[in-house]
Design a protein around this motif. Sequence first.
Motif, mmCIF file in Angstrom:
data_model
loop_
_atom_site.group_PDB
_atom_site.id
_atom_site.type_symbol
_atom_site.label_atom_id
_atom_site.label_comp_id
_atom_site.label_asym_id
_atom_site.label_seq_id
_atom_site.Cartn_x
_atom_site.Cartn_y
_atom_site.Cartn_z
ATOM 1 N N GLY A 32 0.799 -1.223 0.000
ATOM 2 C CA GLY A 32 0.000 0.000 0.000
ATOM 3 C C GLY A 32 0.826 1.265 0.000
ATOM 4 N N THR A 33 1.967 1.247 0.676
ATOM 5 C CA THR A 33 2.803 2.447 0.718
ATOM 6 C C THR A 33 3.343 2.805 -0.660
ATOM 7 O OG1 THR A 33 4.753 1.107 1.252
ATOM 8 C CG2 THR A 33 3.455 1.953 3.096
ATOM 9 N N PHE A 34 3.688 1.803 -1.432
ATOM 10 C CA PHE A 34 4.231 2.052 -2.770
ATOM 11 C C PHE A 34 3.141 2.579 -3.700
ATOM 12 C CE2 PHE A 34 5.583 0.684 -7.037
ATOM 13 C CZ PHE A 34 6.848 1.246 -7.081
ATOM 14 N N VAL A 35 1.951 1.989 -3.649
ATOM 15 C CA VAL A 35 0.852 2.449 -4.506
ATOM 16 C C VAL A 35 0.474 3.887 -4.158
ATOM 17 C CG1 VAL A 35 -1.560 2.045 -5.128
ATOM 18 C CG2 VAL A 35 -0.019 0.106 -4.826
ATOM 19 N N HIS A 36 0.431 4.209 -2.859
ATOM 20 C CA HIS A 36 0.090 5.565 -2.448
ATOM 21 C C HIS A 36 1.146 6.570 -2.893
ATOM 22 C CE1 HIS A 36 -1.851 8.639 -0.056
ATOM 23 N NE2 HIS A 36 -0.689 8.918 0.527
ATOM 24 N N LEU A 73 -7.444 2.370 6.455
ATOM 25 C CA LEU A 73 -6.830 3.688 6.618
ATOM 26 C C LEU A 73 -7.797 4.828 6.348
ATOM 27 C CD1 LEU A 73 -3.345 3.021 5.024
ATOM 28 C CD2 LEU A 73 -3.881 3.270 7.444
ATOM 29 N N GLY A 74 -8.946 4.571 5.777
ATOM 30 C CA GLY A 74 -9.984 5.591 5.654
ATOM 31 C C GLY A 74 -10.039 6.283 4.313
ATOM 32 N N GLN A 75 -10.723 7.442 4.326
ATOM 33 C CA GLN A 75 -11.029 8.155 3.100
ATOM 34 C C GLN A 75 -9.789 8.746 2.431
ATOM 35 O OE1 GLN A 75 -13.995 8.070 1.822
ATOM 36 N NE2 GLN A 75 -13.520 9.339 0.021
ATOM 37 N N SER A 76 -8.757 9.057 3.191
ATOM 38 C CA SER A 76 -7.556 9.667 2.605
ATOM 39 C C SER A 76 -6.811 8.702 1.684
ATOM 40 C CB SER A 76 -6.626 10.155 3.715
ATOM 41 O OG SER A 76 -6.252 9.072 4.556
ATOM 42 N N TYR A 77 -7.055 7.421 1.837
ATOM 43 C CA TYR A 77 -6.391 6.417 0.993
ATOM 44 C C TYR A 77 -7.384 5.743 0.038
ATOM 45 C CZ TYR A 77 -2.093 6.699 3.736
ATOM 46 O OH TYR A 77 -0.928 7.131 4.334
ATOM 47 N N ALA A 83 -6.832 2.172 -6.940
ATOM 48 C CA ALA A 83 -5.730 1.788 -7.837
ATOM 49 C C ALA A 83 -5.236 0.386 -7.516
ATOM 50 C CB ALA A 83 -4.595 2.792 -7.720
ATOM 51 N N ALA A 84 -5.183 0.018 -6.233
ATOM 52 C CA ALA A 84 -4.710 -1.322 -5.860
ATOM 53 C C ALA A 84 -5.708 -2.405 -6.259
ATOM 54 C CB ALA A 84 -4.447 -1.377 -4.354
ATOM 55 N N ASN A 85 -6.992 -2.053 -6.321
ATOM 56 C CA ASN A 85 -7.997 -3.039 -6.744
ATOM 57 C C ASN A 85 -7.838 -3.429 -8.209
ATOM 58 O OD1 ASN A 85 -9.521 -3.575 -4.391
ATOM 59 N ND2 ASN A 85 -10.539 -1.574 -4.561
ATOM 60 N N ASN A 86 -7.155 -2.595 -8.996
ATOM 61 C CA ASN A 86 -6.935 -2.910 -10.411
ATOM 62 C C ASN A 86 -5.755 -3.866 -10.625
ATOM 63 O OD1 ASN A 86 -9.048 -1.197 -11.205
ATOM 64 N ND2 ASN A 86 -7.687 0.587 -11.228
ATOM 65 N N LEU A 87 -4.990 -4.139 -9.570
ATOM 66 C CA LEU A 87 -3.847 -5.038 -9.692
ATOM 67 C C LEU A 87 -4.298 -6.481 -9.530
ATOM 68 C CD1 LEU A 87 -1.233 -3.092 -7.528
ATOM 69 C CD2 LEU A 87 -1.783 -2.801 -9.944
ATOM 70 N N MET A 88 -3.463 -7.395 -10.011
ATOM 71 C CA MET A 88 -3.732 -8.822 -9.832
ATOM 72 C C MET A 88 -3.459 -9.223 -8.385
ATOM 73 S SD MET A 88 -2.305 -10.502 -13.391
ATOM 74 C CE MET A 88 -0.854 -9.479 -13.515
ATOM 75 N N ILE A 89 -4.171 -10.225 -7.935
ATOM 76 C CA ILE A 89 -4.089 -10.652 -6.540
ATOM 77 C C ILE A 89 -3.161 -11.864 -6.448
ATOM 78 C CG2 ILE A 89 -5.360 -11.410 -4.513
ATOM 79 C CD1 ILE A 89 -5.993 -8.574 -5.368
ATOM 80 N N ALA A 90 -2.126 -11.725 -5.620
ATOM 81 C CA ALA A 90 -1.242 -12.855 -5.332
ATOM 82 C C ALA A 90 -1.855 -13.667 -4.193
ATOM 83 C CB ALA A 90 0.152 -12.361 -4.947
#
Length: 274
Positions: A32-36, A73-77, A83-90
């Motif tokens: 999450g930190t990288f995507v943000h 983490l709430g509304q700020s993220y 954007a993370a939901n568009n990635l493939m799930i490992a």
Amino acid sequence: MRLKRQKRVRKSLRIYITCFGFRKPFKVLCDGTFVHHLLVNRIVPADDALANLLGASVKLFTTRCVLAELKRLGQSYSQSLDAANNLMIARCEHEKLKAADACIAEVIGETNPEHFFVATQDGDLRKKFQEIHGVPIIFALRNALFLEPISASLRQHAKTLDEEHSHMSELEQNMLKKRVQRIKEELGDQDLPEQPVKKKLEGKNGMWVKDRVRFKRKKAKGPNPLSCKKKKKPENKNPGPTKKREDGNENATRSRSRERRRSRGHTQSAQAEN
């Protein structure tokens, strides 16, 4: 600086490909930190930016635990979550949700069997994966992406792996002995040497990987034929034999032929006047 960075990345990728079995397209596991960070610094689209860094096509992955952490983490993220939901799930094996760093560490394991690149901005997670060989780490500084440089321990580990691959295993030696024995029985020759064949593919640093890309040297070529002058035809220094009179007087024959030509021209002009 950009050219030096690209050279370091290519050199690191050669080690990961040859010694640890990484293949294209590369798989990148993002937290999450990288995507943000990518969204805040407008490094979009992310797959193109990572492909430019690694010089090959990439596939971006994340985990269910990372998505759950971004949701907490709430509304700020919220944009990072979309954007993370568009990635493939490992796939992660644990049933209950864990913290994002613990989930990624479990997916990678001790040997990184799926050959993931780990993309994170978490300093503790980066230090943890630096101790595990065969786990390349990607991080970002402002609007630039970087690949973690290879440590000295990783270079030594890669060198030992290369030395192990350069020698035959016990199974290969037994297979070779059986094959030699079979050839002896077929040919009836008992004097064949029994010498183990060793693979010897060593480079400059003791590894069979080429350290540098070797280019062919340009050979000197001839001049451009269009810019050269045409060759002059050699003058005939030995002209053919001249006709001689019986008395051998050349000048007489030439003067007489000239007089005849003049007389002919004179007679023709005179006839034309008449």
